[in-house]
Write an enzyme that holds these catalytic residues in place. Structure first.
Site, short mmCIF file in Angstrom:
data_model
loop_
_atom_site.label_atom_id
_atom_site.label_comp_id
_atom_site.label_asym_id
_atom_site.label_seq_id
_atom_site.Cartn_x
_atom_site.Cartn_y
_atom_site.Cartn_z
N SER A 1 0.85 -1.19 0.00
CA SER A 1 0.00 0.00 0.00
C SER A 1 0.88 1.24 0.00
CB SER A 1 -0.88 0.01 1.25
OG SER A 1 -1.52 1.26 1.41
N TYR B 1 -1.91 -1.31 10.35
CA TYR B 1 -1.85 -1.46 8.90
C TYR B 1 -0.49 -0.99 8.37
CZ TYR B 1 -3.57 -1.29 4.07
OH TYR B 1 -3.76 -1.50 2.72
#
Length: 252
Positions: free
Chosen positions: A144, A157
């Protein structure tokens, strides 16, 4: 771009969203595909049917990849059914709850990091012996653009994605001698169920496409954009490419 014809791909989290698009693109390019999913058997079955309609082999495999035993059973089943594993796309992921470090539940931290970092380690370890027997192996980590910013209120995350990138860079060096390429695709905001929830939570929009006008190239990224980057990394055109990362944020 040369297609991965005759190769076998295992794509995790392939029932929906980015994983679904990757599975379909690899099949379109000539690969047979093992479709891993966690809960939605109907969605996975639809992906399998779409791949079979292209004339490729496909099968769905339920497994929660945050368990090493489940990963071992998954790889064993795929190898038994297809006879090989040439491509692994570590795509399965979950969102964190957007809380500060001070307020994050330890259980959430463990779940998120286990899914994004430990699961790709488990699966890479398990498929490497199969890939070493093949002319070429490819492992692609779906990360990401969060790792570019490490924004507040997203430590689980951010940590998971940073760790999977570290895994990719390490593995690329270890397995190059065996003909295995390891690369990273890092999407930004993408039109998926998770992306829609993120857009609502962080941007306050009911429809993610409300962000199209302010996005690079006039649209939010799609799962097909991510699939195209994966397709390049596993193609013959990327024969001399390993340890690399594509940030899919439109240059934003």
């Amino acid at each position: 771009m040369s297609a991965p014809a005759g190769r076998v791909a295992l794509v995790t989290g392939a029932g929906r969203g980015i994983g679904r698009a990757i599975a379909l693109r690899l099949a379109q390019d000539g690969a047979d595909v093992a479709v891993n999913y966690r809960r939605d058997a109907d969605a996975a079955a639809k992906v399998v049917a779409a791949i079979e309609a292209m004339g490729r082999r496909a099968r769905a495999y339920p497994a929660s990849v945050d368990s090493f035993d489940a990963c071992a059973a998954l790889v064993e089943a795929v190898a038994a059914d297809f006879g090989a594993i040439d491509i692994l796309v570590n795509n399965a992921g979950i969102a964190s709850r957007g809380q500060s470090v001070a307020d994050t539940d330890p259980g959430e931290l463990e779940r998120v990091v286990r899914t994004h970092a430990l699961a790709p380690h488990y699966l890479s370890k398990l498929v490497i012996p199969w890939m070493r027997q093949r002319p070429r192996g490819d492992i692609v980590m779906i990360s990401s653009v969060a790792t570019l910013y490490h924004a507040a209120n997203g430590a689980p995350y951010n940590m998971g994605k940073a760790a999977v990138e570290a895994l990719a860079q390490t593995l690329a060096k270890e397995e190059r001698v065996h003909g295995i390429r390891v690369n990273i695709v890092a999407p930004g905001l993408t039109v998926t169920d998770m992306g829609k929830r993120l857009a609502m939570a962080t941007r306050g929009v009911a429809d993610i496409h409300e962000l199209d006008a302010q996005s690079p190239f006039g649209r939010v990224s799609t799962p097909e954009d991510v699939a195209a980057a994966v397709a390049f990394f596993v193609s013959a055109d990327a024969d001399y490419v390993t340890g690399q990362k594509i940030n899919l944020h439109g240059g934003g």
